[in-house]
Scaffold this active site. Structure first.
Site, PDB file in Angstrom:
ATOM      1  N   ASP A  82       0.843  -1.201   0.000  1.00  0.00           N
ATOM      2  CA  ASP A  82       0.000   0.000   0.000  1.00  0.00           C
ATOM      3  C   ASP A  82       0.882   1.258   0.000  1.00  0.00           C
ATOM      4  OD1 ASP A  82      -2.154   1.871   0.732  1.00  0.00           O
ATOM      5  OD2 ASP A  82      -3.252   0.044   1.252  1.00  0.00           O
TER       6      ASP A  82
ATOM      7  N   SER B 272      -7.164   3.755  -1.411  1.00  0.00           N
ATOM      8  CA  SER B 272      -7.291   2.321  -1.158  1.00  0.00           C
ATOM      9  C   SER B 272      -8.638   1.770  -1.571  1.00  0.00           C
ATOM     10  CB  SER B 272      -7.102   2.043   0.322  1.00  0.00           C
ATOM     11  OG  SER B 272      -5.787   2.320   0.686  1.00  0.00           O
TER      12      SER B 272
ATOM     13  N   HIS C 159     -12.360  10.536   0.684  1.00  0.00           N
ATOM     14  CA  HIS C 159     -13.470  10.206   1.584  1.00  0.00           C
ATOM     15  C   HIS C 159     -14.675  11.108   1.340  1.00  0.00           C
ATOM     16  CE1 HIS C 159     -11.344   7.457   4.392  1.00  0.00           C
ATOM     17  NE2 HIS C 159     -10.288   8.147   4.009  1.00  0.00           N
TER      18      HIS C 159
ATOM     19  N   ARG D 239      -4.492  15.343   4.949  1.00  0.00           N
ATOM     20  CA  ARG D 239      -3.996  13.998   4.649  1.00  0.00           C
ATOM     21  C   ARG D 239      -4.293  13.629   3.195  1.00  0.00           C
ATOM     22  NH1 ARG D 239      -3.084   9.499   8.303  1.00  0.00           N
ATOM     23  NH2 ARG D 239      -3.597   7.472   7.446  1.00  0.00           N
ATOM     24  N   ASP D 240      -5.357  14.189   2.649  1.00  0.00           N
ATOM     25  CA  ASP D 240      -5.660  13.983   1.229  1.00  0.00           C
ATOM     26  C   ASP D 240      -5.412  15.274   0.446  1.00  0.00           C
ATOM     27  OD1 ASP D 240      -6.518  11.430   1.882  1.00  0.00           O
ATOM     28  OD2 ASP D 240      -8.582  12.073   2.193  1.00  0.00           O
TER      29      ASP D 240
ATOM     30  N   ARG E 271      -9.032  14.862  11.561  1.00  0.00           N
ATOM     31  CA  ARG E 271      -9.615  13.557  11.247  1.00  0.00           C
ATOM     32  C   ARG E 271      -8.906  12.404  11.941  1.00  0.00           C
ATOM     33  NH1 ARG E 271      -8.032  12.099   5.094  1.00  0.00           N
ATOM     34  NH2 ARG E 271      -8.063  10.010   5.967  1.00  0.00           N
TER      35      ARG E 271
ATOM     36  N   ARG F 235     -10.626   4.026  12.140  1.00  0.00           N
ATOM     37  CA  ARG F 235     -11.106   2.820  11.469  1.00  0.00           C
ATOM     38  C   ARG F 235     -10.573   1.553  12.148  1.00  0.00           C
ATOM     39  NH1 ARG F 235      -8.037   3.416   5.692  1.00  0.00           N
ATOM     40  NH2 ARG F 235      -5.912   3.462   6.494  1.00  0.00           N
TER      41      ARG F 235
ATOM     42  N   ARG G  50     -16.987   7.436   1.583  1.00  0.00           N
ATOM     43  CA  ARG G  50     -16.242   6.194   1.824  1.00  0.00           C
ATOM     44  C   ARG G  50     -16.557   5.641   3.215  1.00  0.00           C
ATOM     45  NH1 ARG G  50      -9.693   5.414   0.977  1.00  0.00           N
ATOM     46  NH2 ARG G  50      -9.431   4.204   2.888  1.00  0.00           N
TER      47      ARG G  50
ATOM     48  N   ASP H 194     -15.031   3.159   5.325  1.00  0.00           N
ATOM     49  CA  ASP H 194     -14.200   2.607   6.409  1.00  0.00           C
ATOM     50  C   ASP H 194     -14.068   3.536   7.603  1.00  0.00           C
ATOM     51  OD1 ASP H 194     -12.593   4.282   4.807  1.00  0.00           O
ATOM     52  OD2 ASP H 194     -10.758   3.149   5.147  1.00  0.00           O
ATOM     53  N   ARG H 195     -14.021   4.844   7.348  1.00  0.00           N
ATOM     54  CA  ARG H 195     -13.854   5.774   8.460  1.00  0.00           C
ATOM     55  C   ARG H 195     -15.171   6.466   8.827  1.00  0.00           C
ATOM     56  NH1 ARG H 195      -8.458   6.525   9.745  1.00  0.00           N
ATOM     57  NH2 ARG H 195      -6.910   6.077   8.116  1.00  0.00           N
TER      58      ARG H 195
ATOM     59  N   LYS I 112      -5.756  -1.981   7.696  1.00  0.00           N
ATOM     60  CA  LYS I 112      -6.092  -2.215   6.290  1.00  0.00           C
ATOM     61  C   LYS I 112      -7.146  -3.317   6.146  1.00  0.00           C
ATOM     62  CE  LYS I 112      -3.252   0.907   4.655  1.00  0.00           C
ATOM     63  NZ  LYS I 112      -3.644   2.060   3.819  1.00  0.00           N
TER      64      LYS I 112
ATOM     65  N   ASP J 203       2.236   3.326   3.063  1.00  0.00           N
ATOM     66  CA  ASP J 203       1.125   4.271   3.035  1.00  0.00           C
ATOM     67  C   ASP J 203       0.910   4.947   4.383  1.00  0.00           C
ATOM     68  OD1 ASP J 203      -1.232   5.469   1.758  1.00  0.00           O
ATOM     69  OD2 ASP J 203      -2.267   4.372   3.347  1.00  0.00           O
TER      70      ASP J 203
ATOM     71  N   HIS K 158       1.748   8.809   5.238  1.00  0.00           N
ATOM     72  CA  HIS K 158       0.757   9.818   5.640  1.00  0.00           C
ATOM     73  C   HIS K 158       1.226  10.674   6.813  1.00  0.00           C
ATOM     74  CE1 HIS K 158      -2.633   8.939   3.074  1.00  0.00           C
ATOM     75  NE2 HIS K 158      -2.709   7.676   3.426  1.00  0.00           N
TER      76      HIS K 158
ATOM     77  N   ASP L  46      -1.579  -0.158  -4.556  1.00  0.00           N
ATOM     78  CA  ASP L  46      -2.888   0.407  -4.926  1.00  0.00           C
ATOM     79  C   ASP L  46      -2.794   1.860  -5.355  1.00  0.00           C
ATOM     80  OD1 ASP L  46      -2.132   1.005  -2.302  1.00  0.00           O
ATOM     81  OD2 ASP L  46      -4.189   0.961  -1.532  1.00  0.00           O
ATOM     82  N   HIS L  47      -1.715   2.533  -4.959  1.00  0.00           N
ATOM     83  CA  HIS L  47      -1.463   3.942  -5.317  1.00  0.00           C
ATOM     84  C   HIS L  47      -0.133   4.313  -4.700  1.00  0.00           C
ATOM     85  CE1 HIS L  47      -2.376   4.730  -1.152  1.00  0.00           C
ATOM     86  NE2 HIS L  47      -3.485   4.012  -1.311  1.00  0.00           N
TER      87      HIS L  47
ATOM     88  N   HIS M 240      -1.557  10.776  -0.850  1.00  0.00           N
ATOM     89  CA  HIS M 240      -1.223   9.849  -1.936  1.00  0.00           C
ATOM     90  C   HIS M 240      -0.685  10.655  -3.113  1.00  0.00           C
ATOM     91  CE1 HIS M 240      -4.600   7.016  -0.304  1.00  0.00           C
ATOM     92  NE2 HIS M 240      -3.558   7.068   0.496  1.00  0.00           N
TER      93      HIS M 240
END
Ligand code: 2PG
Ligand code: MN
Ligand code: MN
Length: 541
Positions: free
Chosen positions: A15, A66, A126, A156-157, A193, A200, A273, A275-276, A348, A417, A421, A458-459, A479
């Site tokens: 990842d 992801s 997200h 983070r993004d 966040r 998660r 998204r 997961d979180r 993950k 990953d 971050h 994945d990225h 990312h």
């Protein structure tokens, strides 16, 4: 490359491991990676594209993530991802017709408050700022009088200190709306966040803190405005990344929280998204919730942008239906009678389960699918523990390979990953080296077993630890849009095939990407490639 059950074929996702410039910002190039270097030079390999159109995201430069990455690998084709579908639904107005949104609007029609909760940025991993704006403008048009935003701050993004930009954009909308008689729109609470709500790994203390702020207006940190809060924390710690800002509430002159939740209010989680978003959703929705003491829980109507847990259909009200993967890879091989495992650490967990499955979280057939999750470190910054659980995962993988039971296994290594971050170069180098070592152990076991693996990512992330600014450089915590490596390790490789290389003239569908991996795996396992999949990358002369 013919396969029987005791010749395992693996998909190993490193990842956040991209192919960078090799320069001073590239933790992967600076790390000592003897295993990767040997595999790259000795086996068939190519570069994969993981962003924008190659994974079904709306804009050419949208970073991969992801969720979209694993969903695309599992689907074996390029599907419109959540944000793409939301944007299309907004453009053709179908977004506004959903019965979930209509129910939310009815609830707040006679004067109660509409609360929007979510990640306030345009990172598009997200959430997206435009989705906040769309909902705010729609609420105004519908005559909703009172609206509050509970903002998770990103960093983070997107750029590490960009929260004020997104805050100001919404403040402008609020100022316009509040210029109309009887309207009262504004921010109610905020926080990084990584500190509140968007956990998660079932660290309920983070969710509880967010809950108490948003629902009960309880928090020691109290400020008259978002900008006052952000400036306060930055004065104390100038390099603090937005994702780490402590939680706070916005208060009036009498120190009263401006946006507590009360009976009859409606809440929309704007993140698409899952997961979180699922932990806070459980707190809002489950009657038998036991993550923490919710205090006096008001009677609220709660809706999410999308489904966050398909197995449990959470939340009940969804503004958009799920992204459907009709025939994910795991299900296809189950139908062929191939036993499979999924293995990672809990950070993950979604990646190797419901992202890769395009929906379902639990095995469809427990006798044929083992989902093995090693608990991630809790309460630490991964920059202080960059090895994470790589060694444990490798150890377990070796055991599973040696058992001779599995025809397929998906493994995700979080390090490049998660540590990427954090924005710390030295830690990222250690993270990369930990993954390299772990992959080496797995490859050795595969060699013994006569197996094969696609080793990819994945990225990108750790290969871009700095980004240029107007005045120099700053740490990058997000990312990247760089391609990622893809190596076909095959114990029996004799040089008789190669992997297709990117060609600038190719249309998006033909450029080697994550959507081609499912077909490649079928070919590696010695099965016919299903017609509906994007083709395999293996090329024979
Ligand atoms: O940490 C996360 O939630 C995302 C970045 O927002 O990373 P990944 O897509 O790799 O899980
Ligand atoms: Mn990822
Ligand atoms: Mn990530």
């Amino acid at each position: 490359m013919t396969n029987t059950v005791n010749k395992p074929v693996l998909l190993i996702v490193m990842d956040g491991w991209g192919i960078g410039s090799g320069g001073h910002e590239d933790a992967i190039a600076q790390a000592n990676t003897p295993v990767f270097d040997r595999l790259w030079s000795g086996y068939a390999h190519t570069r994969l594209f993981t962003h924008g159109p190659y994974v079904g995201l709306p804009a050419a430069k949208d970073m991969g993530g992801s969720e979209v990455g694993h969903l695309t690998m599992g689907a074996g084709m390029i599907l419109d991802q959540g944000p793409t579908r939301i944007n299309k639904a907004i453009a053709d107005n179908s977004f506004f017709a959903s019965s979930a949104l209509q129910q939310v609007m009815e609830v707040v029609a006679n004067g109660t408050t509409l609360h929007l909760v979510g990640l306030l940025s345009d990172g598009n991993i997200h959430s997206h700022l435009n989705h906040f704006k769309t909902l705010i403008e729609y609420a105004f048009e519908q005559g909703v009088k009172r609206l509050r935003v509970h903002a998770l701050l990103d960093g983070r993004d997107v750029g590490i200190q960009t929260a004020q930009k997104y805050v100001c954009e919404l403040e402008e909308d609020f100022a316009y709306i509040n210029g109309n008689e009887g309207f009262d729109y504004g921010f109610a609470s905020g926080g990084g966040r990584e500190r509140i709500i968007m956990d998660r790994d079932y660290d309920w203390s983070k969710v509880e803190q967010g809950w108490n702020m948003m629902v009960h207006g309880q928090c020691e940190q109290r400020f008259p405005s978002m900008l006052a809060a952000i400036n306060h924390f930055r004065e104390r710690q100038p390099d603090i990344v937005d994702q780490d800002l402590p939680g706070f509430v916005i208060v009036d002159q009498d120190n009263q929280a401006l946006g507590k939740m009360t009976d009859g209010d409606a809440v929309v989680m704007v993140n698409f998204r899952g997961d979180r978003a699922v932990e806070i959703t459980e707190a809002f929705e489950l009657d038998d919730f036991d993550g923490f003491d919710r205090g006096d829980k008001p009677d609220l109507t709660y809706a999410g942008m999308m489904v966050y847990d398909e197995d449990r259909n959470l939340p009940k009200l969804q503004l958009m239906g799920p992204t459907k993967v009709d025939n994910p890879f795991g299900k296809r091989i189950l139908e062929l009678g191939i036993k499979q495992f999924r293995l990672t650490e809990t950070q993950k967990y979604p990646h190797v389960t419901f992202f890769f499955n395009g929906g379902y979280r639990q095995p469809l057939d427990e006798s044929m699918e083992d989902y093995i999750l090693i608990p991630s470190d809790k309460g630490v910054s991964f920059s202080d523990a960059p090895q994470m659980k790589a060694a444990e995962i490798a150890g377990k993988a070796v055991e599973l390979i040696e058992s001779g039971e599995y025809g397929f296994g998906l493994i995700n290594f979080a390090n490049a990953d998660m540590v990427g971050h954090c924005g710390n170069m030295a830690s990222a180098i250690e993270a990369v080296e930990a993954v390299d070592k772990a992959v080496g152990q797995i490859v050795e076991a595969l060699e013994q077993a006569g197996g094969a693996a696609l080793i990819t990512a994945d990225h990108g992330n750790a290969e871009e630890m700095l980004v240029a600014t107007k005045t120099g450089h700053e740490p990058s915590t997000k990312h990247s849009v760089n391609p990622v490596p893809c190596i076909l390790f095959d114990a029996a490789y004799d040089g008789s095939y190669q992997l297709r290389q990117p060609d600038a003239a190719d249309a998006a569908l033909a450029v080697p990407g994550l959507s081609h991996l499912a077909a490649t795996l079928f070919e590696m396992m010695g099965y016919a490639v299903p017609d509906d999949l994007n083709p395999s990358l293996i090329e024979r002369p």
